[in-house]
Scaffold this motif. Structure first.
Motif, mmCIF file in Angstrom:
data_model
loop_
_atom_site.group_PDB
_atom_site.id
_atom_site.type_symbol
_atom_site.label_atom_id
_atom_site.label_comp_id
_atom_site.label_asym_id
_atom_site.label_seq_id
_atom_site.Cartn_x
_atom_site.Cartn_y
_atom_site.Cartn_z
ATOM 1 N N ASN A 86 1.283 -1.026 0.398
ATOM 2 C CA ASN A 86 -0.081 -0.168 0.222
ATOM 3 C C ASN A 86 0.892 1.382 0.147
ATOM 4 N N VAL A 87 0.770 1.460 -0.711
ATOM 5 C CA VAL A 87 1.413 3.356 -1.164
ATOM 6 C C VAL A 87 1.636 4.126 -0.189
ATOM 7 N N ALA A 88 0.348 4.524 0.371
ATOM 8 C CA ALA A 88 0.254 5.578 1.302
ATOM 9 C C ALA A 88 0.875 5.022 2.897
ATOM 10 N N SER A 89 0.281 3.365 3.070
ATOM 11 C CA SER A 89 1.532 3.279 4.302
ATOM 12 C C SER A 89 3.023 2.914 4.075
ATOM 13 N N SER A 90 3.187 2.447 2.748
ATOM 14 C CA SER A 90 4.309 2.241 2.701
ATOM 15 C C SER A 90 5.305 2.971 1.989
ATOM 16 N N THR A 91 5.339 4.124 2.057
ATOM 17 C CA THR A 91 6.211 5.646 1.367
ATOM 18 C C THR A 91 7.062 5.631 2.082
ATOM 19 N N ASP A 92 8.266 6.715 1.982
ATOM 20 C CA ASP A 92 8.638 7.612 2.983
ATOM 21 C C ASP A 92 8.508 8.615 2.751
ATOM 22 N N ARG A 93 7.671 8.998 1.764
ATOM 23 C CA ARG A 93 7.365 10.760 1.828
ATOM 24 C C ARG A 93 6.063 10.810 2.173
ATOM 25 N N ILE A 94 6.353 11.983 3.419
ATOM 26 C CA ILE A 94 5.320 12.393 4.544
ATOM 27 C C ILE A 94 4.050 12.560 4.011
ATOM 28 N N ALA A 95 4.188 13.608 2.717
ATOM 29 C CA ALA A 95 3.389 13.932 2.372
ATOM 30 C C ALA A 95 2.613 12.916 1.970
ATOM 31 N N LEU A 96 2.839 12.077 0.926
ATOM 32 C CA LEU A 96 1.994 10.924 0.537
ATOM 33 C C LEU A 96 1.747 10.591 1.114
ATOM 34 N N ARG A 97 1.764 10.277 2.257
ATOM 35 C CA ARG A 97 0.378 9.398 3.203
ATOM 36 C C ARG A 97 -0.674 9.602 3.493
ATOM 37 N N LYS A 98 -0.655 11.298 3.774
ATOM 38 C CA LYS A 98 -1.480 11.632 4.040
ATOM 39 C C LYS A 98 -2.624 11.415 2.786
ATOM 40 N N VAL A 99 -3.974 10.590 3.590
ATOM 41 C CA VAL A 99 -5.132 10.192 2.180
ATOM 42 C C VAL A 99 -5.728 10.962 2.080
ATOM 43 N N PRO A 100 -6.288 12.326 1.014
ATOM 44 C CA PRO A 100 -7.634 12.132 1.038
ATOM 45 C C PRO A 100 -8.755 11.589 0.694
ATOM 46 N N SER A 101 -9.288 13.095 1.438
ATOM 47 C CA SER A 101 -10.666 11.944 1.906
ATOM 48 C C SER A 101 -11.487 11.629 0.515
ATOM 49 N N GLY A 102 -12.169 10.748 0.083
ATOM 50 C CA GLY A 102 -12.403 10.454 -1.154
ATOM 51 C C GLY A 102 -11.554 9.693 -1.992
ATOM 52 N N ALA A 103 -10.336 9.283 -1.315
ATOM 53 C CA ALA A 103 -9.301 9.174 -2.559
ATOM 54 C C ALA A 103 -9.455 7.598 -2.138
ATOM 55 N N GLY A 104 -9.336 7.182 -3.455
ATOM 56 C CA GLY A 104 -8.979 5.474 -3.509
ATOM 57 C C GLY A 104 -7.637 4.912 -3.184
ATOM 58 N N LYS A 105 -7.358 4.292 -3.492
ATOM 59 C CA LYS A 105 -6.606 3.118 -2.505
ATOM 60 C C LYS A 105 -5.530 2.898 -3.390
ATOM 61 N N LEU A 106 -3.846 2.830 -3.534
ATOM 62 C CA LEU A 106 -3.137 2.897 -4.392
ATOM 63 C C LEU A 106 -2.017 1.893 -3.958
#
Length: 312
Positions: A86-106
């Protein structure tokens, strides 16, 4: 799952040459699709260079999966299922960890670190590819498969899999990436229409040529601004205008004219130094150009818009 009534879609990203921006553009399209509410799977079939993890800034998989549980090992029947990140939970980039409301999973399915191009593929390997892609289509609304450059085994697997009974009726699209230069236009035209290219190889494995062509679009990357220099640089501007017209004519002559164009991306200074996702925060902090984000958003929208395609 489908979004707004859209059937789940397979998207194959290919190019005849390396250095086309295929992977970085495809990753950015995947990210923009997820922001639009799509659940997106990104499958790294770039067997010789499985570095999609680096683009999503997942340090433990920046050169592929180091544990031997990636796509390579799966296709070789060495494991039951390839690893998913899961990109959001695995990435080292802090901004990418923040998933906006309504976004799907990547989700990324990485290749194996040290994995190399396959010498060939057999029916069993193709069957495993069909099983993997079919399972992903039952879970994700868009599945992007990043293929190795050129007339590769990855391309053969993709064409054989989509011609099979298991995937023949599932929507699939083919994106051919090329830079806006004479050499890249010629190479991309050859990959689509030439010997052992997309259409010929696809026909040999059971695809209908016209249907496959209708499912194919090109993406021009790193396209220079059309602003013409003036003053002391006017001669350069005249030369650039001539080259632009020549390229447009060449693209048309090679079957890559406007009708085949999904979209184009501008030259982005950030990507000249570091291939990565271009996020809104990069634009808001004046690091990246808004035109780049606009281009990725346009590509994501057109890709999933039925009016783009003359198939269904």
């Amino acid at each position: 799952m489908s979004v707004r009534g859209m059937d789940p879609m397979l998207v194959f990203a290919t190019s005849d040459k390396g250095g086309t921006g295929r992977s970085v553009t495809s990753c950015n399209i995947a990210y923009r699709l997820s922001l639009r509410g799509h659940d997106v799977a990104y499958v790294d079939f770039d067997f010789g260079s499985p570095t999609a993890g680096a683009l999503f800034e997942i340090g433990k998989a920046e050169r592929g999966n180091p544990e031997g549980t990636g796509v390579h090992s799966y296709l070789l029947d060495q494991i039951g299922e390839p690893e998913r990140l899961n990109v959001a939970s695995s990435t080292d980039r802090i901004a990418l960890r923040k998933v906006p409301s309504g976004a799907g999973k990547l989700v990324l399915l990485p290749g194996d670190e040290g994995g190399a191009e396959f010498a060939g593929c057999d029916d069993a390997m193709v069957a495993r590819g069909v099983a993997l892609l079919s399972a992903l289509l039952n879970e994700f609304s868009v599945v992007i498969v990043d293929l190795s450059a050129g007339r590769s085994v990855a391309l053969e697997i993709a064409l054989r899999a989509t011609a099979s009974n298991g995937l023949r009726r599932r929507p699939h699209r083919w994106l051919v990436y090329h830079r806006w230069t004479r050499q890249h236009v010629l190479a991309a035209g050859g990959l689509v229409y030439g010997p052992h290219g997309l259409l010929q190889t696809g026909s040999e494995w059971g695809h209908e040529r016209e249907t496959l062509l209708a499912a194919t679009r090109c993406v021009r990357t790193a396209v220079a601004s059309d602003r013409t220099p003036s003053g002391e640089h006017a001669p350069q501007g005249t030369w650039l205008d001539t080259q632009a017209k020549s390229l447009t004519e060449l693209a048309l002559a090679n079957g890559l004219g406007t009708a085949m164009l999904l979209g184009k991306t501008p030259i982005e200074p950030v990507l000249q130094w570091r291939e990565q996702l271009i996020m809104d925060v990069d634009v808001n902090t004046k690091i990246a150009n808004v035109a780049t984000v606009d281009a990725y958003m346009s590509l994501a929208r057109k890709l999933t818009d039925k009016s783009t395609w003359d198939i269904e």
